[in-house]
Design a protein around this motif. Structure first.
Motif, mmCIF file in Angstrom:
data_model
loop_
_atom_site.group_PDB
_atom_site.id
_atom_site.type_symbol
_atom_site.label_atom_id
_atom_site.label_comp_id
_atom_site.label_asym_id
_atom_site.label_seq_id
_atom_site.Cartn_x
_atom_site.Cartn_y
_atom_site.Cartn_z
ATOM 1 N N TYR A 20 22.951 -24.457 -15.605
ATOM 2 C CA TYR A 20 21.523 -24.173 -15.481
ATOM 3 C C TYR A 20 20.747 -25.482 -15.336
ATOM 4 C CZ TYR A 20 22.351 -19.373 -17.170
ATOM 5 O OH TYR A 20 22.775 -18.078 -17.327
ATOM 6 N N PHE A 227 18.759 -16.740 -10.942
ATOM 7 C CA PHE A 227 18.948 -18.133 -11.331
ATOM 8 C C PHE A 227 17.668 -18.940 -11.122
ATOM 9 C CE2 PHE A 227 23.415 -16.938 -10.520
ATOM 10 C CZ PHE A 227 23.951 -17.311 -11.750
ATOM 11 N N ILE A 230 15.394 -18.433 -14.103
ATOM 12 C CA ILE A 230 15.860 -19.239 -15.232
ATOM 13 C C ILE A 230 15.520 -20.706 -14.999
ATOM 14 C CG2 ILE A 230 17.919 -20.069 -16.446
ATOM 15 C CD1 ILE A 230 19.124 -17.300 -16.096
ATOM 16 N N THR A 234 13.378 -23.113 -17.310
ATOM 17 C CA THR A 234 14.032 -24.326 -17.804
ATOM 18 C C THR A 234 13.164 -25.555 -17.542
ATOM 19 O OG1 THR A 234 16.229 -23.376 -17.450
ATOM 20 C CG2 THR A 234 16.082 -25.769 -17.605
ATOM 21 N N GLY A 250 18.097 -26.947 -19.672
ATOM 22 C CA GLY A 250 19.177 -26.076 -19.238
ATOM 23 C C GLY A 250 20.191 -25.847 -20.341
#
Length: 292
Positions: A20, A227, A230, A234, A250
Motif C-alpha cells: 500500500y 486500491f 486506500i 494513506t 501504508g
C-alpha cells in the motif's frame, strides 16, 4: 484468538501495508511536487497489472522479471500523461483546481473504459509463476512468498527513491521545484521537465506495485478503484506531500486493516482504516507527517 494468530495476522498486514505504501508514494510525490491529485492513479495500477499479465501470457516473462520492465513502461506512460494532458490542464486561467481534478478523473474513466473495451470485463490471473502459491515459515509465522517479495521490492524502491531525491542533482531540483516552482526558473531549471520526471517516477512506483500484485490478485478493469481509495486515505493519513508519510501511512493502514479483520468480519476490515483516518483528521488535520 491465540497469540500465534495475532502475530500471523499482523505479519500479513505488514506485508500488505508495505505494498500500500509503494502505491501511495507515487501519489504523494505528484501531489507534493505540483499540488495535483492524480485521480487516475488506480487506473495506472490497473494498466501495470495488465502489462504484467500480457508479458506473461505472450512472452512467458515471469512477473518478478517483468517488474523492472513494467516500471520502465509506466515511467514513460506517466511522463507522457503529464506532457500531453496534465501540462495543458495546469494552464487554465480560472478554477485551475477543478480543471485538474476533472482532467485526471476523466482520464481515469477513459482508461477504465478502454480496458473494458479491449480487454473485456473478464477476471484474469497469473496462475503459474516462480513465487505463486509458495510460503515460508519464520518463527512459526507463515508468510506468502509473493507478498514477502513484494514487501522487499517496496522497501528497495522507497530506498532508491529516497537516495535519488536526497543525493542526486536532479533529486535536488525536484525538491527545489516542490518548494517554489516559480523561483527555480530563475536558475535555469525547466519545471516542465521536473514535473514530467515526477509523473514518470510516480508511474514507475505504481508500476512496480502492479507487477507484484499481479501475482496474487485478479486483474480486471476496475481493480485499481479499491486500491486507489486506500492510496488516497494513506496519503492523507501520512500527510499530503510527504513521501515518507505516505510510505509510513501504508504500513499503518496495512496493520490497522489486519487488526480490524481479527475483530470484525473480514468484509468490514476497511472500517478500521477509515476510523483511524478520521481520528487523525480531527487531531492532526495535516496528517501524521505532513507540514501543510
Amino acid at each position: 484468538m491465540t497469540t500465534a494468530t495475532i502475530i500471523q495476522s499482523l505479519a500479513s498486514g505488514l506485508l500488505m501495508g508495505l505494498l500500500y505504501g509503494l502505491v501511495a508514494v507515487g501519489l504523494a510525490l505528484i501531489f507534493g511536487l505540483m499540488d495535483v491529485t492524480n485521480f487516475a492513479h488506480g487506473e495506472f495500477l490497473m494498466l501495470a497489472m495488465y502489462i504484467t499479465f500480457f508479458l506473461f501470457a505472450f512472452f512467458a516473462i515471469d512477473p518478478l522479471l517483468a517488474a523492472p520492465l513494467v516500471g520502465a513502461a509506466m515511467f514513460v506512460f506517466g511522463a507522457v500523461v503529464y506532457l500531453l494532458v496534465v501540462r495543458f490542464a495546469m494552464r487554465a486561467k480560472a478554477n485551475i483546481g477543478m480543471v485538474q481534478i476533472f482532467t485526471t478523473f476523466g482520464l481515469a474513466i477513459l482508461m477504465r473504459g478502454l480496458a473494458q473495451y479491449f480487454f473485456t470485463p473478464d477476471y484474469r490471473s497469473i496462475n503459474v509463476s516462480w513465487l505463486g502459491g509458495k510460503t515460508i515459515e519464520i518463527g512459526g509465522v507463515f508468510l506468502p512468498v509473493p507478498q514477502l517479495v513484494g514487501a522487499l521490492v517496496s522497501l528497495a524502491a522507497f530506498g532508491a527513491l529516497y537516495f535519488f531525491i536526497k543525493k542526486t542533482d536532479f533529486g535536488r531540483a525536484l525538491e527545489a521545484t516542490r518548494e517554489d516552482a516559480g523561483a527555480v526558473a530563475l536558475v535555469g531549471i525547466d519545471k516542465n521537465k521536473v514535473f514530467a520526471l515526477g509523473w514518470g517516477l510516480g508511474g514507475a512506483l505504481v508500476g512496480l506495485a502492479g507487477a507484484v500484485m499481479a501475482m496474487f490478485f485478479y486483474i480486471y478493469p476496475d481493480v485499481g478503484a479499491s486500491f486507489a481509495l486506500i492510496a488516497y486515505v494513506t496519503v492523507a493519513l501520512g500527510g499530503f506531500g510527504s513521501v515518507f508519510g505516505a510510505f509510513a501511512g501504508g504500513i499503518i493502514v496495512g496493520l490497522v486493516e489486519a487488526t480490524t479483520a481479527m475483530i470484525l468480519p473480514p468484509s468490514l476490515k476497511s472500517i478500521g482504516i477509515y476510523a483511524v483516518y478520521l481520528l487523525v483528521v480531527f487531531i492532526r488535520p495535516r496528517g501524521l507527517f505532513g507540514s501543510i
